[in-house]
Design an enzyme around this catalytic site. Structure first.
Site, PDB file in Angstrom:
ATOM      1  N   CYS A  37      -3.842  -2.873 -18.803  1.00  0.00           N
ATOM      2  CA  CYS A  37      -3.974  -1.842 -17.779  1.00  0.00           C
ATOM      3  C   CYS A  37      -4.180  -0.461 -18.394  1.00  0.00           C
ATOM      4  CB  CYS A  37      -2.738  -1.855 -16.886  1.00  0.00           C
ATOM      5  SG  CYS A  37      -2.599  -0.438 -15.784  1.00  0.00           S
ATOM      6  N   CYS A  74       3.265  -3.697  -9.520  1.00  0.00           N
ATOM      7  CA  CYS A  74       3.295  -2.708 -10.596  1.00  0.00           C
ATOM      8  C   CYS A  74       4.683  -2.086 -10.632  1.00  0.00           C
ATOM      9  CB  CYS A  74       2.218  -1.649 -10.355  1.00  0.00           C
ATOM     10  SG  CYS A  74       2.307  -0.231 -11.463  1.00  0.00           S
ATOM     11  N   GLU A 110      -6.677  28.191   0.956  1.00  0.00           N
ATOM     12  CA  GLU A 110      -7.177  26.929   0.419  1.00  0.00           C
ATOM     13  C   GLU A 110      -8.684  26.849   0.639  1.00  0.00           C
ATOM     14  OE1 GLU A 110      -8.061  23.533  -1.158  1.00  0.00           O
ATOM     15  OE2 GLU A 110      -5.963  24.197  -1.288  1.00  0.00           O
ATOM     16  N   ASP A 131      -0.080  26.489  -7.421  1.00  0.00           N
ATOM     17  CA  ASP A 131       0.022  25.100  -7.852  1.00  0.00           C
ATOM     18  C   ASP A 131      -1.390  24.579  -8.110  1.00  0.00           C
ATOM     19  OD1 ASP A 131       0.771  22.534  -8.420  1.00  0.00           O
ATOM     20  OD2 ASP A 131       1.566  22.072  -6.426  1.00  0.00           O
ATOM     21  N   CYS A 167       1.106  20.789 -13.524  1.00  0.00           N
ATOM     22  CA  CYS A 167       1.187  19.396 -13.959  1.00  0.00           C
ATOM     23  C   CYS A 167       0.601  19.238 -15.362  1.00  0.00           C
ATOM     24  CB  CYS A 167       0.476  18.476 -12.970  1.00  0.00           C
ATOM     25  SG  CYS A 167      -1.243  18.915 -12.645  1.00  0.00           S
TER      26      CYS A 167
END
Length: 454
Positions: free
Chosen positions: A50, A147, A321, A369, A396
């Site tokens: 995977c 998973c 946005e 973000d 992130c």
């Protein structure tokens, strides 16, 4: 403090951290509660093929240490880095599960032929139907039953769809020839609401016996609250196409995050780990230090999550946005939560903030973000021009966060503190929230944690 039209935030960060945080004491001594890495490696029979989990074969404690070191290496020169907040149970945390469908053919698929039960691999369904993920770096489909990081119910639904196809004479799509019907299945589940959405991605608009198919599927899984057909008839690596038809239910699900209810449609962005998202967002709002008097901008607001959650503690929130569909969802989410002190704009956040600064408008806090690539200089310069007292940066990617901190700290901001949060156990990815203030504001910040981990 104004309360009209505002929804009281449920601030359960403390309880969540107590339940889910990987205690910092464990970070100090890796010899405590050692885990069997061999046993860990054997937990997933698909690991070698995977490639989705970077840290297979590594104890969770060691994973957290790797991420802590990674964040400290990138961010430690700018501010103190707190101990990473991990999960008490780092398994089956993903509320969004996707599978590609195909038929098993020797020499093409990673399974290398039909498997037998008991050898640790998934067995093809009648008609040779398989579903799962592409083998890393290829378009070979690995047949997967479940998973370790994906929601168990969602995985079971996908497996049962695999089993129904042959009896309904539904062919899987062949990307080489362009023939066939079912390309992908996407399942999204509200961990709080329990609502389940199934998205069937087809290569053409007609699903034979769709009502009977839905009836058979819901007989197996009455938890399913809506089924959507998405049409993707293009030769593309994108999973979802543009057109959608609701064939059962309302076409979306709802879930609760930090006390607010959010609508989740097939294409909506919604964090995949709701447990850690609540911790991350509550930390971000704590960093903002809202008292009910502040004007806040939620840049890159998406469907409005962090801004709507913060609205109950701010005087005014502006969500900006670029994605028009996301803005529509954000407006719906605001109405759903009876929040009247936030407005949404379909615009480029950087240009929007430049216009505000040119109009001499003042903003107290900017939440940002950005995607994994981080922000860009045009946006960061707009932050500097607008000059909010605080910037709360959720990232992130610690590397692009470090790059953006370099710019902001060279242009009048001071990085105060960074809190890593493990949103994606068993992968190398790590989320951070970082507080930046103007130097004269830093002395007023009282929520930062004493420097114990720099």
């Amino acid at each position: 403090m104004q309360t009209k039209g505002k929804k009281k935030i449920i601030d359960n960060a403390g309880a969540l951290q107590k339940k889910y945080a990987w205690k910092s004491e464990k970070m100090q001594d890796t010899k405590k509660a050692p885990q069997d890495t061999k046993k860990q490696a054997a937990a997933c029979p698909y690991a070698k093929k995977c490639g989705g989990c970077d840290y297979q074969g590594m104890s969770y404690e060691q994973q957290l240490q790797e991420k802590q070191t990674y964040v400290r290496k990138n961010i430690g020169d700018y501010c103190k880095v707190l101990p990473i907040i991990g999960m008490e149970n780092p398994y089956h945390y993903r509320n969004k599960v996707h599978a590609v469908f195909d038929v098993e053919r020797r020499g093409k698929h990673a399974n290398g032929g039909r498997r037998t039960a008991g050898n640790g691999h998934a067995k093809a369904a009648p008609g040779g139907v398989i579903s799962g993920v592409y083998k890393a770096g290829t378009h070979e489909v690995i047949n997967i039953d479940s998973c370790e990081i994906e929601d168990e119910l969602s995985s079971t639904i996908i497996r049962d769809i695999r089993g129904l196809l042959h009896s309904f004479k539904i062919k899987t799509y062949d990307e080489d020839t362009g023939y066939g019907l079912l390309r992908h299945v996407l399942v999204r589940r509200g961990f709080h609401s329990g609502e389940v959405m199934v998205v069937l991605v087809l290569g053409s608009p007609i699903l034979p016996s769709k009502n009977n198919f839905v009836k058979a599927l819901r007989k197996l899984h009455p938890e399913i609250t809506t089924v959507v057909v998405n049409i993707n008839d293009k030769q593309t690596s994108m999973v979802l196409g543009e057109k959608e038809t609701v064939i059962y239910g309302k076409g979306y699900i709802e879930d609760t995050l930090c006390g607010c209810t959010f609508r989740i449609s097939p294409k909506s962005f919604y964090q995949v780990n709701p447990v850690q998202t609540e911790i991350l967002y509550n930390k971000a709002i704590t960093y903002a230090g809202l008292t009910g008097k502040e004007k806040v901008i939620d840049a890159y607001c998406g469907t409005g999550t962090i801004g709507l959650i913060a609205a109950s503690k701010a005087k005014e929130v502006i969500g900006v946005e670029l994605n028009r569909d996301a803005v529509k969802d954000a407006v719906i989410n605001a109405k759903r939560n009876n929040i009247k002190n936030e407005q949404f704009y379909n615009a480029d956040a950087g240009k929007f903030m430049v216009e505000l600064s040119e109009q001499n408008k003042k903003v107290d806090v900017v939440f940002m973000d950005p995607p994994r690539a981080g922000s860009d200089e045009a946006f960061l310069s707009s932050v500097v021009k607008l000059a909010p007292k605080k910037v709360v940066y959720m990232s992130c990617n610690p590397e692009t966060l470090a790059r953006d901190l370099k710019y902001l700290t060279r242009h009048g901001y001071q990085a105060v503190e960074c809190q890593p949060c493990d949103m994606f156990p068993f992968t190398k990815h790590v989320e951070c929230v970082c507080l930046l203030t103007k130097p004269h504001e830093a002395k007023h910040h009282v929520n930062a944690t004493p420097d114990m981990d720099r």
